[in-house]
Design a protein around this motif. Sequence first.
Motif, PDB file in Angstrom:
ATOM      1  N   VAL A 450      19.870  15.868 -33.419  1.00 16.17           N
ATOM      2  CA  VAL A 450      18.881  15.108 -32.680  1.00 16.17           C
ATOM      3  C   VAL A 450      18.881  13.675 -33.171  1.00 16.17           C
ATOM      4  CG1 VAL A 450      17.434  17.132 -32.253  1.00 16.17           C
ATOM      5  CG2 VAL A 450      17.067  15.765 -34.313  1.00 16.17           C
ATOM      6  N   GLY A 451      18.398  12.781 -32.317  1.00 18.65           N
ATOM      7  CA  GLY A 451      18.400  11.404 -32.766  1.00 18.65           C
ATOM      8  C   GLY A 451      17.677  10.470 -31.818  1.00 18.65           C
ATOM      9  N   GLY A 452      17.783  10.703 -30.509  1.00 17.27           N
ATOM     10  CA  GLY A 452      17.153   9.777 -29.590  1.00 17.27           C
ATOM     11  C   GLY A 452      18.135   8.789 -29.012  1.00 17.27           C
ATOM     12  N   THR A 497      23.484  11.680 -24.687  1.00 21.63           N
ATOM     13  CA  THR A 497      22.778  11.353 -25.927  1.00 21.63           C
ATOM     14  C   THR A 497      21.719  12.413 -26.158  1.00 21.63           C
ATOM     15  OG1 THR A 497      23.118   9.000 -25.530  1.00 21.63           O
ATOM     16  CG2 THR A 497      21.424   9.620 -27.138  1.00 21.63           C
ATOM     17  N   SER A 498      21.730  12.995 -27.352  1.00 17.06           N
ATOM     18  CA  SER A 498      20.794  14.086 -27.641  1.00 17.06           C
ATOM     19  C   SER A 498      19.366  13.563 -27.723  1.00 17.06           C
ATOM     20  CB  SER A 498      21.177  14.772 -28.952  1.00 17.06           C
ATOM     21  OG  SER A 498      20.985  13.871 -30.036  1.00 17.06           O
ATOM     22  N   PRO A 499      18.392  14.452 -27.544  1.00 23.33           N
ATOM     23  CA  PRO A 499      16.989  14.026 -27.614  1.00 23.33           C
ATOM     24  C   PRO A 499      16.541  13.816 -29.052  1.00 23.33           C
ATOM     25  CG  PRO A 499      17.121  16.385 -27.239  1.00 23.33           C
ATOM     26  CD  PRO A 499      18.531  15.872 -27.192  1.00 23.33           C
ATOM     27  N   ALA A 500      15.298  13.396 -29.220  1.00 20.64           N
ATOM     28  CA  ALA A 500      14.754  13.122 -30.550  1.00 20.64           C
ATOM     29  C   ALA A 500      14.325  14.387 -31.265  1.00 20.64           C
ATOM     30  CB  ALA A 500      13.569  12.163 -30.437  1.00 20.64           C
ATOM     31  N   ALA A 501      14.202  15.489 -30.515  1.00 27.92           N
ATOM     32  CA  ALA A 501      13.802  16.751 -31.138  1.00 27.92           C
ATOM     33  C   ALA A 501      14.606  17.875 -30.510  1.00 27.92           C
ATOM     34  CB  ALA A 501      12.309  16.994 -30.958  1.00 27.92           C
ATOM     35  N   VAL A 502      14.766  18.947 -31.243  1.00 22.98           N
ATOM     36  CA  VAL A 502      15.514  20.087 -30.734  1.00 22.98           C
ATOM     37  C   VAL A 502      14.734  20.708 -29.583  1.00 22.98           C
ATOM     38  CG1 VAL A 502      16.464  22.352 -31.262  1.00 22.98           C
ATOM     39  CG2 VAL A 502      16.566  20.528 -32.968  1.00 22.98           C
TER      40      VAL A 502
END
Length: 730
Positions: A450-452, A497-502
């Motif tokens: 995750v990262g945002g 792009t992955s989200p900020a949370a799983v």
Amino acid sequence: LPVSVTPKPSSLDLTIATTLQFTAHQSVTWAVHGFTGGTTTNGTIDSTGLYTAPAKINPPSSVQVTATSVSDTTVSDASTLSLSSDIAFSTIAFNPAAALLIENPDTLSTTLTGDPYTQGVIWSIDGCSAATPATAACGSINASSGVFTPPSVVPYASQSNPQAPATVTFRATSVTDATKFSVTNPPVTITSNVALNGFQVNGTAPPSQLLIETASYTLTPVITGDTGQGVIWSILSCSVANPATSSCGKFTDVKAGTYVPPPIVPYATPVTPSSTASVTFQASSVADPLISKTFTINIGSTIQLSMPASISNVLIGGSVDFTPKTTGSNVTLMNDTNQGVTLAINGTCFAPPNFGTSATIPCGSFNGNSYSAPPVVPMAPSCAANPAGCLGTQNRAQITVTATSVADPVHVASTTFFISSNISFTVLLGVDTTTLQNTGPTAATPTLAVGGPTSGYNTANYLESNAVAFGSVTGLNWQATAGNIQAASGNQSATYTSPAAVPNSATVTITGFAIADFTKTATASIPIVASKFVYANASSIGSTVQITIPSNASSGSLDLDFLGPTSGQITLACSNFVQLPNSSCSFSPNTTTSSSATGKTLVTLTLSVTRSGGAYLRPPLTPGTPLPGLPGSVSVITLLTLLILVFAAKNRIRFLWAPASQWNRAFAVLLLCAVVLTWAAACGQFSQPNTPTPPIPPTQTATGSVTVTGTPTTNSSASTDSLVVMVQVN
């Protein structure tokens, strides 16, 4: 001697007398108009000078009587004699009585008075109202009997624009005295009893309607009072808004009544399913052009037009033939007049996302009878508010093609269809530095931390692959169940792009929807983790990533990143050394605090290996075998006793059986025994240990791996992750 004729001048009224005596007082020769003795035309004269009038007085109504001396023929004298009569005419009578009818003969009569010879009259026609009167136009009359044969056509002054009344002028001229005549004044009216009572079509009663597909019809009038002239047929009007011969049909023979219907039913506009059409004919009598009658009859067709209820397999960019045929076609048309059909496309087609700049697109087009499908599958109107929400559904626009008969627009048929495609494709994870970096050399499935949207380390590229039957429109619309996906130029690839949370499912599904056919999809998935280890050396991505230990060294290092936003300490450890006996690892820093701003924690792993090992104290026995003569329980009791003695000596406790002077030497001996026994017990010298793996010989290479684990200690949202690091020992 001169000749002297008497009377001179003179006159003779034939009503009173028909002779006159002339004298000349000498012997003469008598002549009338230069003819000795006269003639029957001008009268006769005898040798005594008695003149006898002719039976007819012909203009000029005078004669010259000449007396020529017998003795001298050069000597003569003349007298002009005027001939006249008192003949009178009664009113000219007609039988039957006037007005005259062209279909019936008539007999004219008159009575003469003062006719010395009772010769009657000569009948003639002075003229009629016809513009160019002639016997044929005005009829004819028997000069002696007065029987009038009327003309076959009422002699109007203008046949093209007849105006009543039509008249004939008759003349009765005395036979005895041609200067005496009687003329009908005013002229006698002549007319007809012509009547048009109906018409027939092809010799029978008119049908309910004429058919445009019939080559021709023969119209005949039901007429009375005619003189065998018949009628002239014309078309007055038809239902069409702007009637003309071509739109209402035409008469190819106006006398015979040969009518050719129009090729198109002449409806008034707008045409509706209940529309009817009619044609109004006019039959004008030739015998009496003032007599005409109009007849109106419906006109239609028996055209049959049909289309299948629906058509399948209409592909993007493809074509469909709508040429009308009598059988085996998408348009079945029978009893046509070679006019064909008018084709129209009905429906509202909405563009899929990323196609064109308008919300709607044409639902196709026609070139003649050939339909061309749009290059993409159009969306239904229900998708107008949210086109992206219709991706992957079957909400396709229904297209209707309507065929309208040109010859008979009341006949309309339609068919419906949906645009489809044979598109197929797959969505693949692209081979790029971030993907490899986040995968690791032995991972079965790539994962993303995750990262945002701005982290930079949590992206993966996806590609349209194995594309088939896309036509002229390539590329995909991209969607992800969590995070963000952005299409690249051309839409054939996208960056996720992955989200900020799983997310709840812990796995994100990437879906590609063909722009050309939004119902066609392909998917790929990638697990999302709270944190993970990756290789930090981006320059080495694409080659074998490993720790390489040179032949002249006993250690090597590799930079790693622990990705994922976390806080607090991350405990780092190595385990599962494979083919690397007597090896160890260390980290710099040994434990670290993650940067919550970037989610990246950089550490350096150093792996140390042992290239040679030491010798055992003695040859090993079977693993686990106690030492001979020294059971394990005895070893323990002995060790405890020695420790007690050492303790006592240390605290100067004097045993009863030992002299005080000897304690220093005894303490040294006991201390040595305690150390030896303690080492033996700690090193397992009282039992046979497991045989260790031999150390790496200095002259051989080895390939192995080690598992590196990072464990966040304070952030419950982060997770432990491991990375297998390959090692090459040279």
